[in-house]
Design an enzyme around this catalytic site. Structure first.
Site, PDB file in Angstrom:
ATOM      1  N   PRO A  10      23.899 -38.801 -37.092  1.00 24.17           N
ATOM      2  CG  PRO A  10      25.531 -37.256 -37.659  1.00 24.17           C
ATOM      3  CD  PRO A  10      24.246 -37.385 -36.914  1.00 24.17           C
ATOM      4  CG  ASN A  11      28.224 -41.666 -39.739  1.00 21.76           C
ATOM      5  OD1 ASN A  11      28.000 -42.100 -40.869  1.00 21.76           O
ATOM      6  ND2 ASN A  11      28.829 -40.513 -39.530  1.00 21.76           N
ATOM      7  NE  ARG A  18      33.113 -49.530 -40.990  1.00 19.99           N
ATOM      8  CZ  ARG A  18      33.098 -48.368 -41.644  1.00 19.99           C
ATOM      9  NH1 ARG A  18      32.077 -48.060 -42.405  1.00 19.99           N
ATOM     10  NH2 ARG A  18      34.102 -47.530 -41.544  1.00 19.99           N
ATOM     11  CE1 TYR A  23      30.844 -44.399 -30.840  1.00 23.47           C
ATOM     12  CE2 TYR A  23      31.786 -45.289 -32.868  1.00 23.47           C
ATOM     13  CZ  TYR A  23      31.571 -44.236 -32.013  1.00 23.47           C
ATOM     14  OH  TYR A  23      32.069 -42.991 -32.325  1.00 23.47           O
ATOM     15  CG  ASN A  79      24.251 -40.648 -29.585  1.00 24.34           C
ATOM     16  OD1 ASN A  79      24.971 -39.714 -29.962  1.00 24.34           O
ATOM     17  ND2 ASN A  79      24.726 -41.869 -29.381  1.00 24.34           N
ATOM     18  CB  ALA A  82      29.738 -36.086 -35.786  1.00 31.11           C
ATOM     19  CD  GLU A 103      25.035 -34.061 -24.762  1.00 32.30           C
ATOM     20  OE1 GLU A 103      24.794 -33.134 -23.948  1.00 32.30           O
ATOM     21  OE2 GLU A 103      26.043 -34.103 -25.488  1.00 32.30           O
ATOM     22  CG  HIS A 105      27.542 -38.492 -26.262  1.00 30.24           C
ATOM     23  ND1 HIS A 105      27.317 -38.287 -27.592  1.00 30.24           N
ATOM     24  CD2 HIS A 105      27.258 -37.334 -25.639  1.00 30.24           C
ATOM     25  CE1 HIS A 105      26.927 -37.040 -27.773  1.00 30.24           C
ATOM     26  NE2 HIS A 105      26.878 -36.434 -26.611  1.00 30.24           N
ATOM     27  NE  ARG A 112      35.871 -41.683 -29.419  1.00 24.44           N
ATOM     28  CZ  ARG A 112      34.918 -41.849 -30.352  1.00 24.44           C
ATOM     29  NH1 ARG A 112      33.635 -41.859 -29.982  1.00 24.44           N
ATOM     30  NH2 ARG A 112      35.243 -42.025 -31.612  1.00 24.44           N
TER      31      ARG A 112
HETATM   32  O1  CA2 Z   1      29.623 -41.988 -28.336  1.00 23.18           O
HETATM   33  C1  CA2 Z   1      28.671 -41.585 -28.974  1.00 23.18           C
HETATM   34  O2  CA2 Z   1      27.512 -41.994 -28.817  1.00 23.18           O
HETATM   35  C2  CA2 Z   1      28.882 -40.554 -30.089  1.00 23.18           C
HETATM   36  O3  CA2 Z   1      27.754 -39.685 -30.093  1.00 23.18           O
HETATM   37  C3  CA2 Z   1      28.955 -41.335 -31.377  1.00 23.18           C
HETATM   38  C4  CA2 Z   1      29.282 -40.458 -32.585  1.00 23.18           C
HETATM   39  C5  CA2 Z   1      30.507 -39.586 -32.320  1.00 23.18           C
HETATM   40  O4  CA2 Z   1      30.706 -38.700 -33.403  1.00 23.18           O
HETATM   41  C6  CA2 Z   1      30.360 -38.796 -31.038  1.00 23.18           C
HETATM   42  O5  CA2 Z   1      31.541 -38.065 -30.825  1.00 23.18           O
HETATM   43  C7  CA2 Z   1      30.119 -39.709 -29.860  1.00 23.18           C
HETATM   44  C8  CA2 Z   1      29.569 -41.321 -33.813  1.00 23.18           C
HETATM   45  C9  CA2 Z   1      28.434 -42.171 -34.206  1.00 23.18           C
HETATM   46  C10 CA2 Z   1      28.932 -43.099 -35.262  1.00 23.18           C
HETATM   47  O6  CA2 Z   1      28.637 -44.388 -34.831  1.00 23.18           O
HETATM   48  C11 CA2 Z   1      29.276 -45.412 -35.433  1.00 23.18           C
HETATM   49  C12 CA2 Z   1      28.966 -46.656 -34.979  1.00 23.18           C
HETATM   50  C13 CA2 Z   1      29.593 -47.740 -35.525  1.00 23.18           C
HETATM   51  C14 CA2 Z   1      30.523 -47.588 -36.547  1.00 23.18           C
HETATM   52  C15 CA2 Z   1      30.829 -46.325 -36.999  1.00 23.18           C
HETATM   53  C16 CA2 Z   1      30.204 -45.241 -36.445  1.00 23.18           C
END
Ligand code: CA2
Length: 150
Positions: A10-11, A18, A23, A79, A82, A103, A105, A112
């Site tokens: 997700p996301n 964003r 990221y 990946n 969340a 896996e 990230h 974090r």
């Molecule tokens: O660091 C990572 O790759 C995560 O898997 C990214 C997830 C987060 O919930 C994990 O804890 C770590 C979030 C992905 C959302 O990605 C976004 C990218 C740009 C803007 C907003 C969200």
């Protein structure tokens, strides 16, 4: 031909659009390109996906397990976003399908919030790449190639 699946949770469709300070500026299309460079070099097939739905990730992992059993898949780069920190269903799917998972990230989740320090995926992963930005994805594919040969 050997395949590799790269599954994004997700996301991650928001990548590069964003939160660039967390990221980076690469989009998911850029990430797919960097993965394809490696799979082209290896002569592998790439299936690169993103979904915001937990059940779709579970189904993809189950299907990946079947493909791996038939000898057509080297493994999955995952990946789970969340869902990494919440999904027992995803952990069960990885354990149940016995699929080889690296896996990934993008961010260093251990720097974090505390809720990001635990992963339901890690116990079932062949390896983990955390905090190297989007460079972690092509590295994970190379890791699968190493595991397949080794
Ligand atoms: O660091 C990572 O790759 C995560 O898997 C990214 C997830 C987060 O919930 C994990 O804890 C770590 C979030 C992905 C959302 O990605 C976004 C990218 C740009 C803007 C907003 C969200």
């Amino acid at each position: 031909m050997t395949a590799v699946w790269v599954l994004n949770g997700p996301n991650l469709n928001l990548l590069g659009v964003r939160e660039p300070e967390m990221y980076g500026t690469a989009t998911l299309v850029d990430v797919e390109k960097s993965c394809r460079e490696v799979t082209d070099e290896l002569g592998w097939d790439l299936d690169f996906r993103q979904t915001n739905h937990e059940g779709e990730l579970v189904e993809a992992v189950q299907q990946a397990g079947e493909l791996q059993r038939s000898g057509e898949l080297a493994g999955v780069v995952l990946n789970a976003g969340a869902y990494t920190h919440t999904s027992v269903a995803l952990a069960d799917a990885i354990a149940g399908s016995d699929v080889r998972v690296i896996e990934v990230h993008i961010s260093n989740v251990h720097q974090r919030e505390a809720f990001r320090h635990h992963s339901y995926v890690s116990a079932h992963a062949a390896g983990i790449i955390i905090g190297l930005g989007v460079a972690g994805y092509p590295l994970a594919i190379r890791a699968l190639a190493g595991l397949k040969l080794g």
